[in-house]
Write a protein that holds these residues in place. Structure first.
Motif, PDB file in Angstrom:
ATOM      1  N   GLU A 115       0.858  -1.189   0.000  1.00  0.00           N
ATOM      2  CA  GLU A 115       0.000   0.000   0.000  1.00  0.00           C
ATOM      3  C   GLU A 115       0.880   1.220   0.000  1.00  0.00           C
TER       4      GLU A 115
ATOM      5  N   ALA B 182       1.733   4.875   1.407  1.00  0.00           N
ATOM      6  CA  ALA B 182       1.496   5.654   2.624  1.00  0.00           C
ATOM      7  C   ALA B 182       2.206   6.986   2.515  1.00  0.00           C
TER       8      ALA B 182
ATOM      9  N   ARG C 271       4.681   8.460   3.760  1.00  0.00           N
ATOM     10  CA  ARG C 271       5.864   8.182   4.574  1.00  0.00           C
ATOM     11  C   ARG C 271       6.687   9.432   4.838  1.00  0.00           C
TER      12      ARG C 271
ATOM     13  N   ARG D 264       4.577  10.943   7.921  1.00  0.00           N
ATOM     14  CA  ARG D 264       4.038  10.109   8.993  1.00  0.00           C
ATOM     15  C   ARG D 264       5.127   9.680   9.962  1.00  0.00           C
TER      16      ARG D 264
ATOM     17  N   THR E 251       0.373   4.521  12.468  1.00  0.00           N
ATOM     18  CA  THR E 251       0.100   3.469  11.499  1.00  0.00           C
ATOM     19  C   THR E 251      -0.166   4.028  10.105  1.00  0.00           C
ATOM     20  N   SER E 252      -0.238   3.125   9.142  1.00  0.00           N
ATOM     21  CA  SER E 252      -0.498   3.493   7.759  1.00  0.00           C
ATOM     22  C   SER E 252      -1.967   3.872   7.565  1.00  0.00           C
ATOM     23  N   ARG E 253      -2.271   4.358   6.376  1.00  0.00           N
ATOM     24  CA  ARG E 253      -3.638   4.756   6.047  1.00  0.00           C
ATOM     25  C   ARG E 253      -4.630   3.610   6.244  1.00  0.00           C
TER      26      ARG E 253
ATOM     27  N   THR F  68      -3.891  -6.151   6.490  1.00  0.00           N
ATOM     28  CA  THR F  68      -3.885  -5.073   7.478  1.00  0.00           C
ATOM     29  C   THR F  68      -4.061  -5.627   8.885  1.00  0.00           C
TER      30      THR F  68
ATOM     31  N   TYR G 129      -4.545  11.878   7.424  1.00  0.00           N
ATOM     32  CA  TYR G 129      -5.500  11.250   6.505  1.00  0.00           C
ATOM     33  C   TYR G 129      -6.866  11.945   6.626  1.00  0.00           C
TER      34      TYR G 129
END
Length: 265
Positions: free
Chosen positions: A13, A15, A17, A20, A25-27, A56, A105
């Motif tokens: 995925e 992200a 980066r 963040r 955590t990622s999206r 996920t 996000y």
């Protein structure tokens, strides 16, 4: 219904980066956190929600610094259903960092948590709170120290729990006199690595923990056919370090429910 499987592909995925922080955590993970936060303690059936992608869920379950989800079986009318819900640690993380995630996000619609003390108002607050721990211990190391502090505060370690199982031979006063500590493999499992133990033993200011051979404490056990493992115990320096930096660690690692040492109560 099926459990989350380790054999399923994790996928990829994209992200953000560049902005963040690595402890957020990622999206896709944040989207699942929001979905499960809404579900509460009853959680969701693994196969009932399209947003619960297996890759996920695996990332959230197998986080190096502690699981964000837990699987359980809900029973009704004699039938069991595999479900998943957030851990207490994940709920703290979500509530504390929600504003940071909304900044990262903004297009993801997630429930707003109840206000909590010290919750970040955005990424500026997050980065400011991370600064104090830059020259201190890593999160996994603090997790081990916290577990040892809890044992000193009265929690019972595995070797002290009655019955002692195959290591027990009748009533043993030596067990009650043992210093509170974690079995080496317990500490390793808690930190998901041996490295935190090594770092605590080799701290620049001196060892924050010590390794004690259990057979030296339980001489009668040395004659058994099954060798006893080493015990990790807190040193005075380790306790002092924890107490003096507790506020910094609580700001830097708000996901951890850090215990106040009994010496400072």
């Amino acid at each position: 219904m099926s459990r989350v499987s380790d054999t399923e592909p994790c996928g990829t995925e994209t992200a953000v980066r560049s902005t963040r922080p690595k402890d957020l955590t990622s999206r896709s993970s944040f989207g699942v956190l929001g979905t499960l936060y809404s579900a509460g303690e009853q959680g969701l059936a693994l196969d009932a929600h399209r947003s619960l992608s297996r890759s996920t869920l695996l990332r959230l379950r197998d986080r190096r610094t502690g699981a964000f989800i837990e699987e359980f079986t809900a029973w009704a009318d004699g039938f069991g259903e595999y479900r998943v819900r957030l851990t207490a640690r994940a709920r703290r993380h979500y509530a504390h960092h929600h504003a940071c995630y909304r900044e990262l996000y903004p297009d993801i619609d997630t429930p707003v948590p109840r206000p909590t003390d010290g919750a970040h108002g955005g990424l500026v607050d997050h980065r400011a709170d991370r600064d104090p721990a830059r020259n201190l211990l890593r999160e996994a190391d603090v997790l081990v120290l916290d577990a040892l502090i809890r044992l000193q505060g009265g929690e019972i370690g595995r070797l002290q729990k009655p019955p002692i199982g195959r290591y027990q031979r009748g009533t043993s006063p030596e067990i009650g006199a043992m210093p509170p500590g974690l079995l080496y493999r317990e500490a390793e499992k808690l930190a998901n690595s041996r490295k935190p133990i090594s770092r605590l033993l080799q701290h620049p200011d001196g060892p924050l923990v010590a390794v004690v051979e259990v057979t030296s404490l339980l001489p009668w056990a040395a004659t058994g056919s099954i060798p006893l493992p080493a015990l990790i115990v807190l040193t005075t320096r380790g306790r002092d370090h924890y107490e003096s930096h507790l506020d910094s660690y609580r700001r830097a690692y708000p996901d951890l429910d850090l215990q106040l040492s009994r010496h400072t109560m």
